[in-house]
Design an enzyme around this catalytic site. Structure first.
Site, PDB file in Angstrom:
ATOM      1  N   GLY A 275     -13.622   1.963  -3.109  1.00 36.68           N
ATOM      2  CA  GLY A 275     -12.252   2.190  -2.665  1.00 36.68           C
ATOM      3  C   GLY A 275     -11.312   1.381  -3.539  1.00 36.68           C
ATOM      4  N   CYS A 343       9.970 -11.697  11.527  1.00 36.03           N
ATOM      5  CA  CYS A 343      10.025 -12.945  12.289  1.00 36.03           C
ATOM      6  C   CYS A 343       8.643 -13.485  12.594  1.00 36.03           C
ATOM      7  CB  CYS A 343      10.808 -12.713  13.578  1.00 36.03           C
ATOM      8  SG  CYS A 343      12.439 -12.093  13.225  1.00 36.03           S
ATOM      9  N   TYR A 372      -5.511  -0.821   0.305  1.00 39.73           N
ATOM     10  CA  TYR A 372      -5.275  -1.546   1.554  1.00 39.73           C
ATOM     11  C   TYR A 372      -3.838  -2.070   1.628  1.00 39.73           C
ATOM     12  CZ  TYR A 372     -10.333  -1.167   1.295  1.00 39.73           C
ATOM     13  OH  TYR A 372     -11.595  -0.663   1.159  1.00 39.73           O
TER      14      TYR A 372
END
Ligand code: LLP
Length: 427
Positions: A275, A343, A372
């Site tokens: 991948g 935040c 990813y």
């Protein structure tokens, strides 16, 4: 090697200046290079030339339809881990007979979907799953070709959160239990044991764990042959690492030599599930600097955040940060923290990184974000999913537009008791 480089002081993806894409789609955005994707697939295959192989790209790394279609045209198959990924692979043009279905928790519906599509192989990860698949296949009058994914109990030496081949991980079947389970599977009329599968972890930067695990896989293949199991192929998984910064992972050629040495004489088809190796360095995340805040240390606040690229927050991953305008030779580097607007204290892309001078409005890129990256994004803080752009030579195309706020907020529904405005006078 990738196709992101400075030309006349401007960072380009292939022949396209990234600032032009930023002007067209806004920031932040993901950008992928077709040439790099194709090059990595070819590099992986070159060392394996002459062997009977099937490269099943692990869709989880980047499942944009355009990325899958680029690889499917290059002859790659797909490794999928959900009914959703299976659908993505089929829609992007991957033939069912080149699809392998991995994962520890396939549902009966997903099994039925994959059997109906006629995929090549299921990689089964437990005894209960074996029995469940047999039942689904018999109900549909089919016979499912299977591999057992064996766990060789080898430490891949990668980040704890991405290692999979140790006994304490949830993945696979203990290698010692495999002969018994293959005998059992051979006696079930809904199953046809055809292969053995293994995947020990991701971002491996050393061949030794592969060597140890592959040695065990070879022994098991020979043992199963003696037991009369008619194996047709072996699935060696993915996991080969890539350079993010200073690592020097084995090259695909080194890896191929090892594969050839351990499996070249078996007369079995060899499958792979890379991948990251294919798409990692084929993608970048482009962002704009919003503010530079001097507060004891220098904080560079950009418009991308941990919800867009989770890897630094989740795995302490290191991604190179480069400005789109090439710094002048000898430009001073000074430490800074590159942070996003979310935040969370974990919303930090780079800590005390030596960065060139940056000011509000400057464009930067986080490199090696093709694997990813977009797939792990969330809409935390009600931040819409980013656009993805694919470049090919002089052309670029938005292969996923920026999610609109309407699409994002419009998913929510009010229950009947909240859909009327409060009556006047109600407290
Ligand atoms: N096959 C199986 C069964 C897998 O579980 C994986 C990855 C692959 C193939 C592909 O591995 P690769 O060639 O990409 O290393 N989100 C993490 C990586 C998780 C990998 C999960 N499994 C990260 O960002 O580093």
């Amino acid at each position: 090697m990738d196709h992101f480089h400075y030309r006349q002081g401007l960072l380009h993806a292939e022949e396209v200046p990234l600032a032009a894409i930023a002007a067209a789609v806004g920031t932040p955005f993901y950008c992928y290079s077709s040439a790099t994707i194709e090059r990595h697939l070819a590099a992986f295959r070159t060392g394996l030339a002459g062997l009977d192989t099937l490269v099943c790209y692990a869709l989880k790394a980047n499942s944009n339809q355009a990325v899958i279609a680029t690889l499917a045209r290059g002859g790659a198959g797909a490794d999928v881990v959900s009914g959703g990924e299976l659908e993505r692979a089929l829609r992007a043009g991957v033939p069912a007979e080149r699809i392998v279905f991995s994962g520890v928790g396939k549902t009966a519906e997903e099994m039925a979907q994959a059997l109906a599509a006629g995929i090549l192989q299921f990689n089964v990860e437990s005894e209960p799953e074996l029995l469940a698949l047999d039942a689904v296949a018999r109900r549909l009058g089919k016979r499912a070709a299977i591999a057992l994914r064996v766990n060789p109990d080898v430490d891949a030496g990668t980040h704890d959160k991405i290692t999979t081949g140790r006994k304490e991980n949830k993945f696979g079947i203990a290698i010692e239990a495999a002969p018994r389970l293959y005998r059992q599977a051979a006696g079930l009329s809904g199953l046809r044991p055809a292969s053995i599968a293994m995947h020990i972890g991701s971002q491996l930067t050393d061949l030794r764990p592969f060597e140890a695990a592959f040695g065990r896989l070879r022994d098991l293949a020979l043992r199963l042959r003696r037991d009369g199991i008619a194996l047709e192929r072996l699935d060696l998984g993915g996991g080969l690492g890539i350079p993010y910064g200073r690592e020097t992972p084995p090259t695909p050629a080194d890896y191929a030599l090892l594969v050839r040495r351990l499996f070249g004489d078996l007369g079995l088809r060899l499958m792979f599930e890379p991948g990251r190796l294919i798409v990692g360095n084929a993608g970048i995340l482009v962002s704009r600097v919003l503010y530079v805040k001097q507060a004891g240390r220098r904080f560079v606040v950009c418009d991308a955040a941990m919800n867009d690229l989770l890897r630094p927050a989740m795995y302490d991953a290191w991604h190179a940060v480069v400005p789109l305008n090439e710094p002048a030779p000898g430009a001073p580097l000074a430490p800074a923290d590159l942070v996003g607007p979310v935040c969370e204290s974990a919303d930090v892309f780079a800590k005390e990184r030596a960065l060139p001078p940056l000011g509000a409005g400057d464009l930067i890129a986080l490199r090696t974000a093709g694997a990813y990256g977009a797939v792990m994004a969330s809409t935390y803080n009600t931040r819409p999913l980013l656009p993805e752009v694919l470049v090919r030579g002089h052309e670029f195309f938005t292969v996923r537009p920026r999610q609109t706020l309407e699409a994002l907020i419009g998913q929510d529904r009010l229950p009947p008791w909240l859909s009327q405005r409060p009556a006047k006078g109600a407290a």
